[in-house]
Design a protein around this motif. Structure first.
Motif, short mmCIF file in Angstrom:
data_model
loop_
_atom_site.label_atom_id
_atom_site.label_comp_id
_atom_site.label_asym_id
_atom_site.label_seq_id
_atom_site.Cartn_x
_atom_site.Cartn_y
_atom_site.Cartn_z
N GLU B 9 52.33 38.42 59.68
CA GLU B 9 51.03 37.90 59.31
C GLU B 9 50.49 38.62 58.08
OE1 GLU B 9 47.67 36.19 62.34
OE2 GLU B 9 49.26 37.44 63.16
N ASP B 10 51.06 39.81 57.83
CA ASP B 10 50.55 40.61 56.72
C ASP B 10 51.02 40.09 55.36
OD1 ASP B 10 53.00 41.28 57.87
OD2 ASP B 10 53.10 43.14 56.70
N LEU B 11 52.07 39.25 55.36
CA LEU B 11 52.58 38.71 54.09
C LEU B 11 51.94 37.36 53.83
CD1 LEU B 11 56.36 39.56 54.47
CD2 LEU B 11 54.69 40.74 53.05
N PRO B 12 51.81 36.96 52.54
CA PRO B 12 51.24 35.64 52.24
C PRO B 12 52.12 34.52 52.82
CG PRO B 12 52.09 36.68 50.25
CD PRO B 12 52.13 37.72 51.33
N ARG B 13 51.48 33.49 53.37
CA ARG B 13 52.22 32.41 54.00
C ARG B 13 51.77 31.08 53.43
NH1 ARG B 13 54.83 34.69 58.28
NH2 ARG B 13 55.59 32.67 58.95
N VAL B 14 52.66 30.09 53.50
CA VAL B 14 52.31 28.74 53.04
C VAL B 14 52.61 27.74 54.15
CG1 VAL B 14 52.61 29.18 50.57
CG2 VAL B 14 54.58 28.48 51.96
N GLU B 15 51.79 26.66 54.19
CA GLU B 15 52.00 25.67 55.24
C GLU B 15 53.27 24.86 54.98
OE1 GLU B 15 49.90 21.93 55.70
OE2 GLU B 15 49.44 22.46 57.77
N ARG B 16 54.07 24.64 56.07
CA ARG B 16 55.29 23.85 55.91
C ARG B 16 55.22 22.57 56.74
NH1 ARG B 16 60.04 23.36 53.65
NH2 ARG B 16 61.94 23.07 54.90
N PHE B 17 54.70 22.67 57.96
CA PHE B 17 54.61 21.46 58.79
C PHE B 17 53.22 21.37 59.41
CE2 PHE B 17 59.21 22.39 58.92
CZ PHE B 17 59.67 21.17 58.40
N ASN B 18 52.64 20.16 59.33
CA ASN B 18 51.30 19.99 59.90
C ASN B 18 51.39 19.81 61.42
OD1 ASN B 18 52.04 17.35 60.45
ND2 ASN B 18 51.01 16.51 58.65
N PHE B 19 50.22 19.68 62.04
CA PHE B 19 50.18 19.68 63.51
C PHE B 19 50.94 18.49 64.10
CE2 PHE B 19 48.14 18.33 67.49
CZ PHE B 19 48.43 19.45 68.26
N VAL B 20 50.76 17.30 63.51
CA VAL B 20 51.41 16.11 64.07
C VAL B 20 52.94 16.26 64.02
CG1 VAL B 20 51.68 13.62 63.87
CG2 VAL B 20 49.45 14.65 63.49
N SER B 21 53.45 16.76 62.90
CA SER B 21 54.91 16.95 62.78
C SER B 21 55.40 17.90 63.85
CB SER B 21 55.27 17.55 61.42
OG SER B 21 54.66 16.85 60.40
N ARG B 22 54.64 18.99 64.04
CA ARG B 22 55.09 20.00 65.00
C ARG B 22 55.05 19.46 66.42
NH1 ARG B 22 51.33 24.59 64.24
NH2 ARG B 22 50.16 23.31 62.78
N MET B 23 53.98 18.69 66.73
CA MET B 23 53.88 18.14 68.08
C MET B 23 55.03 17.16 68.32
SD MET B 23 50.70 16.22 69.87
CE MET B 23 50.94 14.71 69.00
N THR B 24 55.30 16.30 67.34
CA THR B 24 56.40 15.34 67.49
C THR B 24 57.71 16.09 67.67
OG1 THR B 24 55.20 13.97 65.94
CG2 THR B 24 57.41 13.29 66.48
N HIS B 25 57.90 17.13 66.84
CA HIS B 25 59.15 17.89 66.91
C HIS B 25 59.37 18.49 68.28
CE1 HIS B 25 61.56 21.59 66.55
NE2 HIS B 25 62.31 20.86 65.74
N TRP B 26 58.37 19.19 68.80
CA TRP B 26 58.58 19.88 70.09
C TRP B 26 58.55 18.89 71.25
CZ3 TRP B 26 61.05 24.05 69.53
CH2 TRP B 26 60.83 24.86 68.41
N GLY B 27 57.80 17.81 71.08
CA GLY B 27 57.85 16.74 72.08
C GLY B 27 59.25 16.17 72.17
N ILE B 75 57.35 9.11 68.78
CA ILE B 75 57.62 8.45 67.50
C ILE B 75 56.40 7.61 67.12
CG2 ILE B 75 59.05 6.75 66.32
CD1 ILE B 75 61.41 7.75 67.96
N GLY B 76 55.84 6.92 68.13
CA GLY B 76 54.64 6.11 67.88
C GLY B 76 53.50 6.98 67.36
N ILE B 77 53.31 8.15 67.98
CA ILE B 77 52.23 9.07 67.55
C ILE B 77 52.46 9.50 66.11
CG2 ILE B 77 51.31 11.39 67.91
CD1 ILE B 77 51.81 10.93 70.96
N PHE B 78 53.71 9.83 65.81
CA PHE B 78 54.05 10.27 64.45
C PHE B 78 53.73 9.15 63.45
CE2 PHE B 78 57.67 12.43 61.85
CZ PHE B 78 56.71 13.08 61.08
N VAL B 79 54.11 7.93 63.80
CA VAL B 79 53.89 6.80 62.89
C VAL B 79 52.39 6.56 62.70
CG1 VAL B 79 54.18 4.31 62.61
CG2 VAL B 79 56.11 5.71 63.36
#
Lengths: 271, 228
Positions: B9-27, B75-79
């Motif tokens: 957390e101490d290093l600068p970070r950039v966003e790679r995946f938004n919430f919807v992508s992550r939810m679809t992925h882990w779902g 998939i529907g949620i993602f779309v």
């Protein structure tokens, strides 16, 4: 026990449907009422609670006039049965007398057999979520009786007995029919699919009775059973083994070469 | 031994995946694994011992179908909620070029841990682009053939027959990709950081610059468009 078969002689059948009733009776199958479709046929096809039906076909020939054909249809009890091979649960087996029997205890209702069967005979029984079909009354045959349908047939169209003897009978009958007004009479089930334990004496070509002229096991099912299932699955352990190897080598090489993974781009995570 | 790189957390970070992508992925992760385990019961011999975990074959049957429906829903949620994300994903796959081919050529060495020089990559590197094509294609085939097998009576018999090998082949190739993807996205020392991209949504800025230089420049860089 010798291979026992049912010989069905179309020319002797009167379509009384006694076999249908006897089958229901012996197997304790409930009635299935289907709407009237303008035909004498009681059901569109065999179903989960109807193992045997008589099918009716009307056709018109410009020379010989109107033909009204009927045929008894049930499981063919193929000598080399596709359902036995396709079932993932091993629910099918050949009885000592040559019947193909299905064990509902093992059945999980996947219906692979329905589509592996060249005649689509095994039918899904919704109330049990299982497959069911004709057993050639293997339970009766074991006790020295004949199948319910053959026993009840009043016109002698159904004969149960040793397959080789029945084939000789059938050939003699076909010869007789050919000389006596049925020039296209033929035998069905002798060579089809390597032999069936339901032998037919037909008064016309098989297609006139809605039977496949040269039935073949489905090529797609064969590809699936003989290639995909036994061989392609090995790709998965291969991927796991590759990952395991990489897990070890990346760490071994990192120890050798110092800190790894911060000095060059590599495959990232997800998309 | 360290399995996954530490979350810094101490290093600068950039966003790679938004919430919807992550939810679809882990779902999809959960539903895919459930479908895979229950499906293997039928695909492989000698898996019968696993059936009781799901309540026998009937229970496994139910788990397989419920998980499959949820897989479809994700998939529907993602779309519905991140259609733009899907378009951007497809756009990035279509950028497949010489750098991606070079990546795939040297990747086997990288995979085993040899130091190699890799050209700058877009948001998804050559391997990820391949995975992005193969896995979703397989999942769509699995869904189509699966629903046909679920309701065989309303489809022509020929279609049902061809669905069986398609379902199995799509399962095999999807599982192959999932195995590799799961390993590369976690335990592989070089790419493990991307796990945090999918878990927390962000990756280390320096990691992004190293691994997805073109993506970083285009998204967070100083608009230096001559990276390609």
């Amino acid at each position: 026990m010798a291979n026992k078969a049912n010989l069905y002689d179309v020319s002797r059948c009167t379509a009384c449907r006694g076999c249908q009733v006897a089958c229901k009776d012996w197997n304790q199958l409930p009635a299935v009422i289907e709407p009237f479709t303008g035909s004498y046929q009681t059901h569109e096809d065999t179903n989960g609670d109807t193992f045997t039906i008589i099918k009716f076909f009307e056709s018109e020939d410009p020379v010989t006039g109107v033909h009204w054909n009927f045929i008894k249809r049930s499981c063919m009890h193929c000598l080399d049965a596709e359902c036995v091979k396709a079932c993932p649960q091993g629910a099918y087996m050949k009885s000592p007398s040559g019947a193909t029997i299905h064990d509902p205890e093992k059945c999980i209702g996947c219906q692979y057999c329905t589509y592996a069967c060249p005649f689509e005979i095994p039918k899904y029984r919704k109330r049990e979520d299982k497959i069911s079909k004709c057993t050639l009354c293997a339970d009766r045959v074991e006790e020295g009786l004949t199948p319910a349908c053959a026993r009840t047939c009043p016109s002698g169209a159904l004969t149960f007995g040793d397959r080789n003897e029945l084939l000789q009978q059938a050939e003699a009958r076909v010869k007789y029919l050919r000389k006596n007004g049925f020039p296209r009479a033929t035998i069905y089930g002798k060579l089809e699919l390597g032999g069936l334990n339901n032998i037919f004496v037909l008064t016309d070509t098989p297609d006139k009775f809605d039977l496949p002229v040269n039935p073949q096991p489905s090529a797609t099912i064969g590809f699936w059973q003989n290639w995909v299932q036994p061989y392609f699955g090995w790709l998965i352990p291969l991927a796991l083994a590759g990952s395991a190897m990489s897990f070890v080598t990346t760490r071994l090489l990192a120890n050798k070469q110092g800190e790894h993974g911060h000095d060059h781009p590599v495959e990232g995570g997800h998309e | 031994m360290q399995f996954i790189p530490e979350y810094r957390e101490d290093l600068p970070r950039v966003e790679r995946f938004n919430f919807v992508s992550r939810m679809t992925h882990w779902g999809h992760t959960v539903t895919f694994i459930l479908c895979l385990l229950t499906g293997l019961l039928l695909f492989m011999d000698g898996m019968d011992w696993m059936a009781p975990i799901f309540g026998g074959f009937n229970g496994a049957n139910m788990v397989h179908r419920v998980a499959a429906v949820f897989m479809t829903l994700f998939i529907g949620i993602f779309v519905v909620f991140d259609f733009k994300g899907i378009i951007n994903w497809i756009k990035d796959i279509l950028r497949f070029g010489i750098n991606d081919i070079k990546f795939i050529m040297v990747f086997p060495l990288e995979f085993l841990g040899f130091p190699v020089k890799v050209p700058p990559q877009t948001r998804f590197n050559g391997g990820e682009k391949g995975n992005s094509i193969v896995t979703p294609t397989c999942v769509i085939l699995l869904m189509l053939s699966g629903y046909i097998m679920w309701f065989p009576m309303i489809f022509p018999a020929g279609l049902v027959r061809i669905s069986y090998p398609i379902h199995d082949l799509a399962m095999i190739f999807a599982t192959l990709m999932v195995c590799m993807h799961g390993y590369l996205g976690s335990f592989h020392p070089g790419s493990g950081e991307s796990f945090w991209g999918m878990w927390k949504g962000t990756v280390r800025k320096d990691w992004a610059q190293h691994h997805h230089a073109i993506w970083y420049e285009e998204t967070y860089g100083d608009k230096t468009k001559d990276a390609e």
